[in-house]
Design an enzyme around this catalytic site. Sequence first.
Site, mmCIF file in Angstrom:
data_model
loop_
_atom_site.group_PDB
_atom_site.id
_atom_site.type_symbol
_atom_site.label_atom_id
_atom_site.label_comp_id
_atom_site.label_asym_id
_atom_site.label_seq_id
_atom_site.Cartn_x
_atom_site.Cartn_y
_atom_site.Cartn_z
ATOM 1 N N ARG A 151 -4.893 0.953 12.276
ATOM 2 C CA ARG A 151 -6.126 1.037 13.054
ATOM 3 C C ARG A 151 -5.959 0.175 14.299
ATOM 4 O O ARG A 151 -5.376 -0.926 14.231
ATOM 5 C CB ARG A 151 -7.328 0.516 12.243
ATOM 6 N N THR A 192 0.310 2.345 13.161
ATOM 7 C CA THR A 192 -0.269 3.640 12.785
ATOM 8 C C THR A 192 -1.480 3.401 11.871
ATOM 9 O O THR A 192 -1.936 4.318 11.199
ATOM 10 C CB THR A 192 0.754 4.526 12.027
ATOM 11 N N GLY A 219 0.838 -1.208 0.000
ATOM 12 C CA GLY A 219 0.000 0.000 0.000
ATOM 13 C C GLY A 219 0.868 1.251 0.000
ATOM 14 O O GLY A 219 2.087 1.189 0.161
ATOM 15 N N ARG A 220 0.190 2.388 -0.171
ATOM 16 C CA ARG A 220 0.936 3.660 -0.278
ATOM 17 C C ARG A 220 1.776 3.934 0.969
ATOM 18 O O ARG A 220 2.953 4.275 0.872
ATOM 19 C CB ARG A 220 -0.055 4.815 -0.476
ATOM 20 N N ILE A 221 1.151 3.787 2.148
ATOM 21 C CA ILE A 221 1.883 4.156 3.368
ATOM 22 C C ILE A 221 2.950 3.095 3.658
ATOM 23 O O ILE A 221 4.075 3.423 4.041
ATOM 24 C CB ILE A 221 0.909 4.358 4.548
ATOM 25 N N GLU A 262 -10.747 4.630 20.841
ATOM 26 C CA GLU A 262 -9.945 5.843 20.961
ATOM 27 C C GLU A 262 -10.788 6.924 21.621
ATOM 28 O O GLU A 262 -11.888 7.195 21.129
ATOM 29 C CB GLU A 262 -9.496 6.320 19.582
ATOM 30 N N HIS A 285 -3.538 9.304 17.825
ATOM 31 C CA HIS A 285 -3.963 9.236 16.408
ATOM 32 C C HIS A 285 -3.551 10.504 15.644
ATOM 33 O O HIS A 285 -4.405 11.266 15.173
ATOM 34 C CB HIS A 285 -5.477 8.997 16.304
HETATM 35 C C1 DGY Z 1 -6.813 8.097 8.017
HETATM 36 O O1 DGY Z 1 -6.754 8.964 7.147
HETATM 37 O O2 DGY Z 1 -7.375 7.022 7.844
HETATM 38 C C2 DGY Z 1 -6.120 8.415 9.308
HETATM 39 O O3 DGY Z 1 -6.237 7.435 10.250
HETATM 40 C C3 DGY Z 1 -6.568 9.759 9.857
HETATM 41 O O4 DGY Z 1 -5.948 10.714 9.115
#
Ligand code: DGY
Length: 313
Positions: free
Chosen positions: A225, A223, A156-158, A254, A273
């Site tokens: 969910r 980072t 994925g991108r991230i 959260e 978050h």
């Molecule tokens: C998202 O974009 O899904 C992040 O968790 C909040 O910016």
Amino acid sequence: MAHVFVSRALTGDALHRLTAAGHDVDLWSGNLPPHPTELRDRLAHAEGLLAMLTERVDTALLDAAPQLKVIANYAVGFDNIDIEATNKRGIPVGVTPDVLTDATADLAFALLLAAARRLAPAEAAVRQGRWRTFEPQGWLGADVHGATLVIVGGSGRIGQAVARRARGFDMSIISIGRDDDLHQALQQADFVSLHTPLTSLTRHLIDDAALNAIKPGAILVNTGRGGLVDQIALAAALRDGRLAAAALDVTDPEPLPADDPLLSAPNLLVVPHIGSATHTARNRMAHMAVDNLLAGLAGDPLPHPAPAPAPPK
Ligand code: DGY
């Protein structure tokens, strides 16, 4: 002119574009999300919704919003929205991809480094006057350079952006997708970073069995969910030392209640978050959400629609 409900104040001037286009914006002014009943009431006449990931958009809410034409989620993730229900009603859902990729990858790496080098407790020791002198045996942490990083959701991108950062630290990278053997990869992991969407298939992906498979002394970074991790199992793995540390930007729920057992587990670093929380990323997210709303209200295809679910294996 359409009536649009926006569930929280945003940075920058993106919302002005809605009023400039003649739409009537009902902006929730609270710092906390609207209570579900308040949200239901406010949506009774709304044609557009700009929602945060704190708003649960389910069948009950959609039933109470008969005029809703478009939902713009102020996030790249959309697990707060029942997509089957929106699809059934023909309500398009927009998201904010790309613009937060680097900010989130930066935070994942910041958490990884902070957990590896024990920055939070070390800083607290200095501030509280507990640090007396240079300690040859004190504050030892894990090497990041040259270590093995398992990236769950690595294509994925991230995930890819995290891999780019890791390469700068000479890390060996194991990228895990849904067809790969997660547990086998975990056996080699010095660090694990989670970047896969939360779905019914990925909920509690990191459970007790995964934490048993993980190389002893590894560090977990999340980072993505909170729901990706079984937090009871995580607290146990931190307590018995299977994991050296965990660094979380996300939890379930959260925020965590103050008495949640996870919060008292050792070597836990947790932040609120903030993956996308840079001025630029949040401002660009606001504009992207407004782009989605304007298109949806005009009856045009959304420029940034939520992706269709992956086909079953
Ligand atoms: C998202 O974009 O899904 C992040 O968790 C909040 O910016």
